[in-house]
Scaffold this motif. Structure first.
Motif, mmCIF file in Angstrom:
data_model
loop_
_atom_site.group_PDB
_atom_site.id
_atom_site.type_symbol
_atom_site.label_atom_id
_atom_site.label_comp_id
_atom_site.label_asym_id
_atom_site.label_seq_id
_atom_site.Cartn_x
_atom_site.Cartn_y
_atom_site.Cartn_z
ATOM 1 N N UNK A 53 0.837 -1.200 0.000
ATOM 2 C CA UNK A 53 0.000 0.000 0.000
ATOM 3 C C UNK A 53 0.873 1.251 0.000
ATOM 4 N N UNK A 54 0.218 2.354 -0.303
ATOM 5 C CA UNK A 54 0.919 3.634 -0.380
ATOM 6 C C UNK A 54 1.667 3.923 0.927
ATOM 7 N N UNK A 55 2.945 4.228 0.785
ATOM 8 C CA UNK A 55 3.751 4.588 1.950
ATOM 9 C C UNK A 55 4.309 3.411 2.729
ATOM 10 N N UNK A 56 3.981 2.191 2.312
ATOM 11 C CA UNK A 56 4.496 1.023 3.036
ATOM 12 C C UNK A 56 5.895 0.639 2.565
ATOM 13 N N UNK A 57 6.647 0.051 3.497
ATOM 14 C CA UNK A 57 7.957 -0.495 3.174
ATOM 15 C C UNK A 57 7.904 -2.005 3.407
ATOM 16 N N UNK A 109 19.362 16.272 -0.567
ATOM 17 C CA UNK A 109 18.622 15.268 0.205
ATOM 18 C C UNK A 109 19.504 14.074 0.572
ATOM 19 N N UNK A 110 20.357 13.643 -0.374
ATOM 20 C CA UNK A 110 21.222 12.488 -0.074
ATOM 21 C C UNK A 110 22.579 12.928 0.495
ATOM 22 N N UNK A 111 22.705 14.204 0.800
ATOM 23 C CA UNK A 111 23.905 14.709 1.475
ATOM 24 C C UNK A 111 25.125 14.857 0.579
ATOM 25 N N UNK A 112 24.915 15.088 -0.715
ATOM 26 C CA UNK A 112 26.057 15.137 -1.634
ATOM 27 C C UNK A 112 26.072 16.382 -2.531
ATOM 28 N N UNK A 120 13.493 10.831 -11.506
ATOM 29 C CA UNK A 120 12.360 10.511 -12.379
ATOM 30 C C UNK A 120 11.024 10.693 -11.672
ATOM 31 N N UNK A 121 11.079 11.124 -10.415
ATOM 32 C CA UNK A 121 9.876 11.305 -9.586
ATOM 33 C C UNK A 121 9.027 10.034 -9.517
ATOM 34 N N UNK A 122 9.665 8.940 -9.141
ATOM 35 C CA UNK A 122 8.919 7.678 -9.044
ATOM 36 C C UNK A 122 7.948 7.706 -7.874
ATOM 37 N N UNK A 123 6.917 6.884 -7.966
ATOM 38 C CA UNK A 123 5.979 6.756 -6.847
ATOM 39 C C UNK A 123 6.311 5.539 -5.993
ATOM 40 N N UNK A 128 20.658 4.997 5.955
ATOM 41 C CA UNK A 128 20.074 6.235 6.495
ATOM 42 C C UNK A 128 19.288 6.983 5.412
ATOM 43 N N UNK A 129 19.845 7.029 4.203
ATOM 44 C CA UNK A 129 19.146 7.675 3.082
ATOM 45 C C UNK A 129 17.815 6.963 2.801
ATOM 46 N N UNK A 130 17.837 5.634 2.857
ATOM 47 C CA UNK A 130 16.603 4.872 2.615
ATOM 48 C C UNK A 130 15.586 5.078 3.743
ATOM 49 N N UNK A 131 16.104 5.174 4.985
ATOM 50 C CA UNK A 131 15.214 5.448 6.126
ATOM 51 C C UNK A 131 14.512 6.783 5.946
ATOM 52 N N UNK A 132 15.271 7.757 5.477
ATOM 53 C CA UNK A 132 14.704 9.092 5.266
ATOM 54 C C UNK A 132 13.588 9.029 4.217
ATOM 55 N N UNK A 133 13.840 8.284 3.146
ATOM 56 C CA UNK A 133 12.800 8.110 2.119
ATOM 57 C C UNK A 133 11.539 7.473 2.702
ATOM 58 N N UNK A 134 11.752 6.490 3.565
ATOM 59 C CA UNK A 134 10.612 5.819 4.206
ATOM 60 C C UNK A 134 9.835 6.817 5.059
ATOM 61 N N UNK A 135 10.550 7.635 5.824
ATOM 62 C CA UNK A 135 9.886 8.642 6.668
ATOM 63 C C UNK A 135 9.083 9.626 5.834
ATOM 64 N N UNK A 136 9.569 9.910 4.627
ATOM 65 C CA UNK A 136 8.862 10.850 3.754
ATOM 66 C C UNK A 136 7.666 10.202 3.060
ATOM 67 N N UNK A 137 7.486 8.893 3.297
ATOM 68 C CA UNK A 137 6.278 8.241 2.793
ATOM 69 C C UNK A 137 6.436 7.537 1.459
ATOM 70 N N UNK A 138 7.678 7.321 1.023
ATOM 71 C CA UNK A 138 7.889 6.594 -0.239
ATOM 72 C C UNK A 138 7.452 5.137 -0.062
#
Ligand code: ADP
Ligand code: MG
Length: 246
Positions: A31-35, A129-132, A159-162, A183-193
């Motif tokens: 579902x939307x926002x799930x990891x 966002x990815x610190x680079x 590419x602005x993926x969903x 950590x970068x992936x965790x941040x994406x998860x927090x943002x609801x990806x």
């Protein structure tokens, strides 16, 4: 209350290579926002499953729905589907002769056809966002493995993926570089990806996954919340696998 939308739905998915059936009747909904974290032994079909969801491999049976729409590889424009469903691999495959910024703007310029200034502006935001941000003008050879993988993530996000799919994104990294990518992936998860992640990082799975799916011989043998899988696995084979990797 309306149910959250299923971003990905896999129904009775089958995939064979020659006579070998590698995926056997896979069912999975994200579902939307799930990891969802996929775990399982080497050869159990994890990569093939996410490659089918991105249509890098074409299924032999069953259905794959992206945002509620069944995708027919013969009729649908798969490059459009892949814009929605980004993928990051173990090996980052950056263009060596392009700078970090050029790597990130490449696909938006060509596929999304936005203008170069706009693409650069967006790319700089993603690099931040990815610190680079400060690495925009260097070539990939000047980056560590962890930095390269973060560029690869930024490039995919451009590419602005969903939906984002990750296939063992930290497996090729030196141990001290794994954390920054997680950590970068965790941040994406927090943002609801919405994400499906194949990983052997069980601590990360416990922290970040909404669901953990254990794959065994081409099937999802057990799918449950991380606490269930790690502390009360129902299947003997899940237990065996976990005692080997934990
Ligand atoms: P995992 O990612 O869990 O290690 P894979 O999805 O890569 O598993 O592989 C599942 C099975 O499919 C393995 O037996 C592998 O050898 C086989 N396989 C994967 N890709 C191909 C291919 N392109 N051609 C033939 N066999 C393949
Ligand atoms: Mg694999």
């Amino acid at each position: 209350m309306s149910e959250k939308q299923a971003m990905i739905r896999v129904q009775n998915l089958k995939k064979s290579f020659g006579a070998v059936e590698v995926l056997k009747d896979i069912n999975l909904e994200v579902k939307k926002g799930e990891v969802v974290v996929l775990i399982g032994a080497s050869g159990s079909g994890k990569s093939t499953l996410i490659r089918c969801i991105n249509f890098l491999e074409i299924k032999n049976g069953g259905d794959i729905f992206i945002e509620g729409k069944s995708i027919d590889p013969k009729k649908d424009d798969l490059s459009k589907v892949r814009q929605k469903v980004g993928m990051v691999f173990q090996h980052f495959n950056l263009f060596p002769h392009k700078t970090v910024l050029e790597n990130v703007i490449e696909a938006p310029l060509i596929v999304r056809k936005i203008d170069k200034e706009e693409a650069k502006k967006e790319a700089m935001q993603l690099l931040k966002k990815v610190g680079l941000e400060e690495k925009a003008d260097v070539y990939p050879s000047a980056l560590s493995g962890g930095q390269k993988q973060r560029v690869a993530i930024a490039r995919s996000l451009a590419m602005k993926p969903k939906i984002m799919l990750f296939d063992e994104p930290t497996s090729a990294l030196d141990p001290e570089l794994v954390g920054e990518v997680l950590e970068t992936m965790k941040q994406l998860a927090r943002e609801g990806m919405t994400m499906i992640i194949v990983t052997h990082e069980m601590g990360f799975a416990k922290d970040v996954a909404d669901w953990v799916a254990f794959m065994d011989k081409g099937k999802i043998l057990e799918l449950a919340a991380p606490d269930e899988i790690f502390n009360h696995p129902k299947e003997e084979r899940t237990r065996e696998f976990l005692t080997r990797v934990l």
